[in-house]
Design a protein around this motif. Structure first.
Motif, short mmCIF file in Angstrom:
data_model
loop_
_atom_site.label_atom_id
_atom_site.label_comp_id
_atom_site.label_asym_id
_atom_site.label_seq_id
_atom_site.Cartn_x
_atom_site.Cartn_y
_atom_site.Cartn_z
N GLY A 1 -5.14 -4.68 -5.69
CA GLY A 1 -5.71 -5.70 -6.53
C GLY A 1 -4.82 -6.77 -6.79
O GLY A 1 -5.64 -7.69 -7.24
N ARG A 2 -3.45 -6.93 -6.62
CA ARG A 2 -2.61 -7.87 -6.75
C ARG A 2 -2.28 -8.41 -5.37
O ARG A 2 -1.68 -9.66 -5.37
N PHE A 3 -1.86 -7.57 -4.56
CA PHE A 3 -1.09 -7.77 -3.36
C PHE A 3 -2.23 -7.82 -2.25
O PHE A 3 -3.22 -6.89 -2.22
N THR A 4 -2.21 -8.67 -1.26
CA THR A 4 -2.80 -8.79 0.03
C THR A 4 -2.11 -8.90 1.31
O THR A 4 -1.41 -9.67 1.45
N ILE A 5 -2.50 -7.83 2.13
CA ILE A 5 -1.60 -7.83 3.56
C ILE A 5 -2.75 -8.40 4.50
O ILE A 5 -3.77 -8.23 4.42
N SER A 6 -1.88 -9.37 5.42
CA SER A 6 -2.90 -10.19 6.41
C SER A 6 -2.13 -10.23 7.78
O SER A 6 -0.83 -10.06 7.50
N VAL B 1 2.82 -11.05 10.17
CA VAL B 1 2.21 -10.35 9.00
C VAL B 1 2.60 -10.89 7.50
O VAL B 1 3.84 -11.30 7.49
N TYR B 2 1.51 -11.08 6.86
CA TYR B 2 2.05 -11.90 5.34
C TYR B 2 1.69 -10.68 4.43
O TYR B 2 0.90 -9.80 4.77
N LEU B 3 2.37 -11.14 3.28
CA LEU B 3 2.10 -10.43 2.14
C LEU B 3 1.96 -11.35 0.84
O LEU B 3 2.82 -11.85 0.35
N GLN B 4 0.67 -11.56 0.57
CA GLN B 4 0.49 -12.28 -0.59
C GLN B 4 0.47 -11.60 -2.05
O GLN B 4 -0.27 -10.46 -2.06
N MET B 5 1.37 -11.98 -2.56
CA MET B 5 1.48 -11.20 -4.08
C MET B 5 1.25 -12.10 -5.17
O MET B 5 2.06 -13.18 -5.26
#
Length: 124
Positions: free
Chosen positions: A66-71, A79-83
């Motif tokens: 719910g807080r982090f998104t991997i794409s 690869v990204y990690l939106q935090m």
């Protein structure tokens, strides 16, 4: 051999956001998956998030759901990690890793290739 280079770490206040990137080069596995792990001082390295390269399915640790998104961007082998909504407890060195598993997996032993890590520090 696979080379992984993480970037995007830094210092942020609680509630803030960061986006980590992991660029893969060398022998890449189009049928594999990638994961993000983190290790805080004095603690074990723990799974954060994973994504399948081909299917795009994702899994998350409960602590970041719910807080982090991997794409991923397959064309860029990145690869990204939106935090978002970062907390002091998220402070750690963050590592990306490559697995030959088609689907994203949580276990460290499934990942033979690792990056050098990028530091994330969240102040209160």
């Amino acid at each position: 051999q696979v080379q992984l280079v993480e970037s995007g770490g830094g210092l942020v206040q609680a509630g803030g956001s960061l986006r980590l990137s992991c660029a893969a080069s060398g022998r890449t596995f189009s049928g594999g998956s990638m994961g993000w792990f983190r290790q805080a001082p004095g603690k074990e390295r723990e799974f954060v998030a994973g994504i399948s390269w081909s299917v795009g399915s994702t899994i998350y640790a409960d602590s970041v759901k719910g807080r982090f998104t991997i794409s991923r961007d397959n064309a860029k082998n990145t690869v990204y990690l939106q935090m978002n909504s970062l907390k002091p407890g998220d402070t750690a060195v963050y590592y990306c890793a490559v697995s030959t598993s088609l689907m994203a997996v949580r276990a460290k032993y499934e990942y033979p290739y690792w990056g050098q890590g990028t530091q994330v520090a969240v102040s209160s």
